[in-house]
Design a protein around this motif. Structure first.
Motif, PDB file in Angstrom:
ATOM      1  N   GLU A 180      57.917  18.734  60.037  1.00 18.12           N
ATOM      2  CA  GLU A 180      58.045  19.004  61.467  1.00 18.12           C
ATOM      3  C   GLU A 180      58.322  20.466  61.800  1.00 18.12           C
ATOM      4  OE1 GLU A 180      57.778  17.013  64.378  1.00 18.12           O
ATOM      5  OE2 GLU A 180      56.631  15.893  62.890  1.00 18.12           O
ATOM      6  N   VAL A 181      59.067  21.161  60.959  1.00 19.90           N
ATOM      7  CA  VAL A 181      59.516  22.514  61.290  1.00 19.90           C
ATOM      8  C   VAL A 181      59.001  23.544  60.289  1.00 19.90           C
ATOM      9  CG1 VAL A 181      61.516  24.013  61.618  1.00 19.90           C
ATOM     10  CG2 VAL A 181      61.554  21.681  62.507  1.00 19.90           C
ATOM     11  N   VAL A 182      59.246  23.321  59.008  1.00 22.96           N
ATOM     12  CA  VAL A 182      58.829  24.302  58.006  1.00 22.96           C
ATOM     13  C   VAL A 182      57.334  24.570  58.084  1.00 22.96           C
ATOM     14  CG1 VAL A 182      58.646  24.727  55.526  1.00 22.96           C
ATOM     15  CG2 VAL A 182      60.762  23.812  56.481  1.00 22.96           C
ATOM     16  N   SER A 183      56.563  23.556  58.417  1.00 25.51           N
ATOM     17  CA  SER A 183      55.102  23.731  58.501  1.00 25.51           C
ATOM     18  C   SER A 183      54.718  24.855  59.447  1.00 25.51           C
ATOM     19  CB  SER A 183      54.444  22.418  58.944  1.00 25.51           C
ATOM     20  OG  SER A 183      54.954  21.992  60.194  1.00 25.51           O
ATOM     21  N   HIS A 184      55.453  25.046  60.531  1.00 24.34           N
ATOM     22  CA  HIS A 184      55.146  26.119  61.476  1.00 24.34           C
ATOM     23  C   HIS A 184      55.263  27.490  60.801  1.00 24.34           C
ATOM     24  CE1 HIS A 184      54.847  23.778  65.185  1.00 24.34           C
ATOM     25  NE2 HIS A 184      55.862  23.059  64.745  1.00 24.34           N
ATOM     26  N   PHE A 185      56.287  27.659  59.993  1.00 28.39           N
ATOM     27  CA  PHE A 185      56.524  28.958  59.368  1.00 28.39           C
ATOM     28  C   PHE A 185      55.602  29.203  58.186  1.00 28.39           C
ATOM     29  CE2 PHE A 185      60.210  27.704  61.774  1.00 28.39           C
ATOM     30  CZ  PHE A 185      60.356  28.819  62.593  1.00 28.39           C
ATOM     31  N   LEU A 186      55.176  28.131  57.537  1.00 31.50           N
ATOM     32  CA  LEU A 186      54.129  28.269  56.526  1.00 31.50           C
ATOM     33  C   LEU A 186      52.810  28.665  57.184  1.00 31.50           C
ATOM     34  CD1 LEU A 186      54.981  25.180  54.319  1.00 31.50           C
ATOM     35  CD2 LEU A 186      55.288  27.587  53.692  1.00 31.50           C
ATOM     36  N   PHE A 187      52.499  28.066  58.324  1.00 33.02           N
ATOM     37  CA  PHE A 187      51.304  28.474  59.063  1.00 33.02           C
ATOM     38  C   PHE A 187      51.369  29.948  59.427  1.00 33.02           C
ATOM     39  CE2 PHE A 187      49.618  29.482  63.276  1.00 33.02           C
ATOM     40  CZ  PHE A 187      48.252  29.360  63.017  1.00 33.02           C
ATOM     41  N   LEU A 188      52.535  30.407  59.865  1.00 37.25           N
ATOM     42  CA  LEU A 188      52.685  31.804  60.243  1.00 37.25           C
ATOM     43  C   LEU A 188      52.396  32.719  59.053  1.00 37.25           C
ATOM     44  CD1 LEU A 188      53.484  33.948  62.312  1.00 37.25           C
ATOM     45  CD2 LEU A 188      55.878  33.539  61.703  1.00 37.25           C
ATOM     46  N   ALA A 189      52.907  32.365  57.883  1.00 32.88           N
ATOM     47  CA  ALA A 189      52.637  33.162  56.690  1.00 32.88           C
ATOM     48  C   ALA A 189      51.149  33.169  56.370  1.00 32.88           C
ATOM     49  CB  ALA A 189      53.439  32.621  55.507  1.00 32.88           C
ATOM     50  N   ARG A 190      50.519  32.021  56.494  1.00 32.10           N
ATOM     51  CA  ARG A 190      49.089  31.969  56.201  1.00 32.10           C
ATOM     52  C   ARG A 190      48.282  32.772  57.210  1.00 32.10           C
ATOM     53  NH1 ARG A 190      44.024  30.303  56.172  1.00 32.10           N
ATOM     54  NH2 ARG A 190      43.172  29.193  54.364  1.00 32.10           N
ATOM     55  N   ARG A 191      48.600  32.635  58.471  1.00 31.07           N
ATOM     56  CA  ARG A 191      47.832  33.314  59.525  1.00 31.07           C
ATOM     57  C   ARG A 191      47.983  34.836  59.421  1.00 31.07           C
ATOM     58  NH1 ARG A 191      45.505  32.286  64.771  1.00 31.07           N
ATOM     59  NH2 ARG A 191      44.696  30.392  63.757  1.00 31.07           N
ATOM     60  N   LEU A 192      49.194  35.322  59.144  1.00 30.53           N
ATOM     61  CA  LEU A 192      49.418  36.762  59.133  1.00 30.53           C
ATOM     62  C   LEU A 192      49.112  37.418  57.791  1.00 30.53           C
ATOM     63  CD1 LEU A 192      52.676  37.351  61.219  1.00 30.53           C
ATOM     64  CD2 LEU A 192      50.294  37.444  61.945  1.00 30.53           C
ATOM     65  N   VAL A 193      49.224  36.658  56.698  1.00 29.49           N
ATOM     66  CA  VAL A 193      49.136  37.282  55.376  1.00 29.49           C
ATOM     67  C   VAL A 193      47.974  36.750  54.548  1.00 29.49           C
ATOM     68  CG1 VAL A 193      50.365  37.761  53.233  1.00 29.49           C
ATOM     69  CG2 VAL A 193      51.610  37.735  55.397  1.00 29.49           C
ATOM     70  N   GLY A 194      47.857  35.423  54.403  1.00 32.42           N
ATOM     71  CA  GLY A 194      46.759  34.904  53.599  1.00 32.42           C
ATOM     72  C   GLY A 194      47.001  33.490  53.131  1.00 32.42           C
ATOM     73  N   PRO A 195      46.016  32.873  52.457  1.00 30.56           N
ATOM     74  CA  PRO A 195      46.124  31.480  52.012  1.00 30.56           C
ATOM     75  C   PRO A 195      47.350  31.234  51.148  1.00 30.56           C
ATOM     76  CG  PRO A 195      43.866  32.243  51.819  1.00 30.56           C
ATOM     77  CD  PRO A 195      44.687  33.447  52.181  1.00 30.56           C
ATOM     78  N   LEU A 196      47.896  30.026  51.261  1.00 29.05           N
ATOM     79  CA  LEU A 196      49.100  29.625  50.547  1.00 29.05           C
ATOM     80  C   LEU A 196      48.723  28.970  49.229  1.00 29.05           C
ATOM     81  CD1 LEU A 196      50.862  27.959  53.619  1.00 29.05           C
ATOM     82  CD2 LEU A 196      51.047  30.353  52.877  1.00 29.05           C
ATOM     83  N   HIS A 197      49.438  29.348  48.165  1.00 27.61           N
ATOM     84  CA  HIS A 197      49.113  28.807  46.846  1.00 27.61           C
ATOM     85  C   HIS A 197      50.286  29.075  45.908  1.00 27.61           C
ATOM     86  CE1 HIS A 197      48.225  32.896  45.117  1.00 27.61           C
ATOM     87  NE2 HIS A 197      48.049  33.171  46.398  1.00 27.61           N
ATOM     88  N   GLY A 198      50.162  28.582  44.675  1.00 24.89           N
ATOM     89  CA  GLY A 198      51.162  28.868  43.647  1.00 24.89           C
ATOM     90  C   GLY A 198      52.524  28.263  43.903  1.00 24.89           C
ATOM     91  N   LEU A 199      52.565  27.041  44.425  1.00 22.74           N
ATOM     92  CA  LEU A 199      53.837  26.426  44.816  1.00 22.74           C
ATOM     93  C   LEU A 199      54.661  25.978  43.615  1.00 22.74           C
ATOM     94  CD1 LEU A 199      55.734  25.097  46.973  1.00 22.74           C
ATOM     95  CD2 LEU A 199      54.348  23.033  46.688  1.00 22.74           C
ATOM     96  N   SER A 200      55.961  26.244  43.701  1.00 22.25           N
ATOM     97  CA  SER A 200      56.960  25.615  42.845  1.00 22.25           C
ATOM     98  C   SER A 200      58.124  25.253  43.753  1.00 22.25           C
ATOM     99  CB  SER A 200      57.428  26.568  41.740  1.00 22.25           C
ATOM    100  OG  SER A 200      58.482  25.989  40.991  1.00 22.25           O
TER     101      SER A 200
END
Length: 323
Positions: A180-200
């Motif tokens: 509900e909440v963290v997803s917004h900030f992950l979207f922000l990182a993706r939109r401003l910086v680049g695709p999300l990957h390498g999760l641990s």
């Protein structure tokens, strides 16, 4: 397509459905209009009758789809893709709440088949505060970006204003603050910086049958490392969040949804000149979101979160929860 008013139908009369409906009614009806709403809850429909007596209350989801040019889906997450597929099968567009789904495999299949006929409601796509961050970055305020830090915290979960949705919002199958909440900030990182990957990452579920209470993760946005932490019960504020982008010559951050700040050479933080609390910023962002929905429905280029972006966010979120 013509520039006639776009008909938006709403599936789901909870918090978000009501919020977007209210925003539609404040728009210029020559741009966008509400053609109907449906929710399976009789209580919700009675509330819609009292609050929005002039908006048609339709008998089922199929009737909403039939009346619409774009279907806004604000039902609980597990039902999102069923309604979205029905909209596309009827030749309509889809604008939906996040998460795209709670089933990553199904979401990947949907995105592959949907093309450019859908978008997801991540309001940071229309945020004035995010525009300020982007402007500072474009001007080189922080030098070379080095890392992103995301921190979220809550007094209780769900937050008090979400109490009516506790039946699903505090269950691990569909709810929790990561979706509900963290997803917004992950979207922000993706939109401003680049695709999300390498999760641990990992999540803690200390209460049987309840959603997560703590998360910790590392990942990458493009080439930048991202650290993420979140917890319930660790603070007195109902909802607190900070998204920070550090560079080799400075930093910028977004606080509590809508306050953009940059760090000055003396170490202090300076808000953007037009910074405003989220209560004032949210309606402005929703207005811009709806302008994007009108463009989506007309087949025009738009700034909304794409299905591909939403899928990338969902993959990270579900990876954290599975960990």
């Amino acid at each position: 397509m013509t520039n006639k008013s776009v008909a938006i139908g709403i599936i789901g009369a909870g918090i978000m459905g009501e919020r977007l409906l209210n925003a539609i009614l404040q728009q210029d009806p020559a741009l966008i209009r509400a053609c109907g709403i449906w929710d399976p809850s009789p209580d919700a429909m009675r509330r819609m009758e009292r609050t929005f007596p002039d908006v048609p209350r339709l008998p089922d989801a199929a009737a909403v789809t039939a009346a619409s040019e774009c279907v806004y889906v604000a039902s609980p997450p597990a039902s999102h893709l069923g309604h979205a597929r029905a909209a596309l099968a009827a030749g309509k567009n889809f604008f939906g709440e996040k998460p795209l789904s709670v089933d990553v495999t199904d979401a990947r299949a949907f995105v592959a088949e949907a093309g450019n006929r859908g978008a997801v409601n991540f309001p940071f796509a229309s945020s004035f505060a995010v525009a300020a961050l982007r402007d500072w970055l474009g001007k080189g305020e922080i030098g070379t970006p080095r890392r992103i830090d995301i921190e979220v915290g809550f007094r209780i979960w769900p937050r008090p204003w979400q109490a009516d949705a506790v039946a699903w919002l505090d269950r691990p199958q569909q709810g929790g603050f990561t979706r509900e909440v963290v997803s917004h900030f992950l979207f922000l990182a993706r939109r401003l910086v680049g695709p999300l990957h390498g999760l641990s990452g990992q999540a803690s579920f200390p209460e049987a049958g309840k959603s997560e209470r703590h998360i910790a993760a590392t990942l990458r946005a493009g080439d930048l490392p991202v650290t993420l932490s979140g917890a319930v019960g660790a603070m007195t504020k109902d909802d607190h969040n900070v998204w920070t982008l550090e560079g080799d010559r400075g930093a910028v951050r977004l606080c509590d949804w809508s306050i953009a700040e940059r760090r000055l050479p003396d170490g202090s933080w300076q808000p953007a000149p037009d910074a405003m609390p989220n209560e004032r910023a949210r309606p402005l962002a929703l207005k811009r979101q709806l302008e994007g929905v009108a463009r989506l429905a007309r087949g025009e280029a738009h700034h909304l979160a794409t299905l591909e972006e939403a899928l990338n966010v969902q993959e990270i979120v579900e990876g954290i929860l599975a960990g």
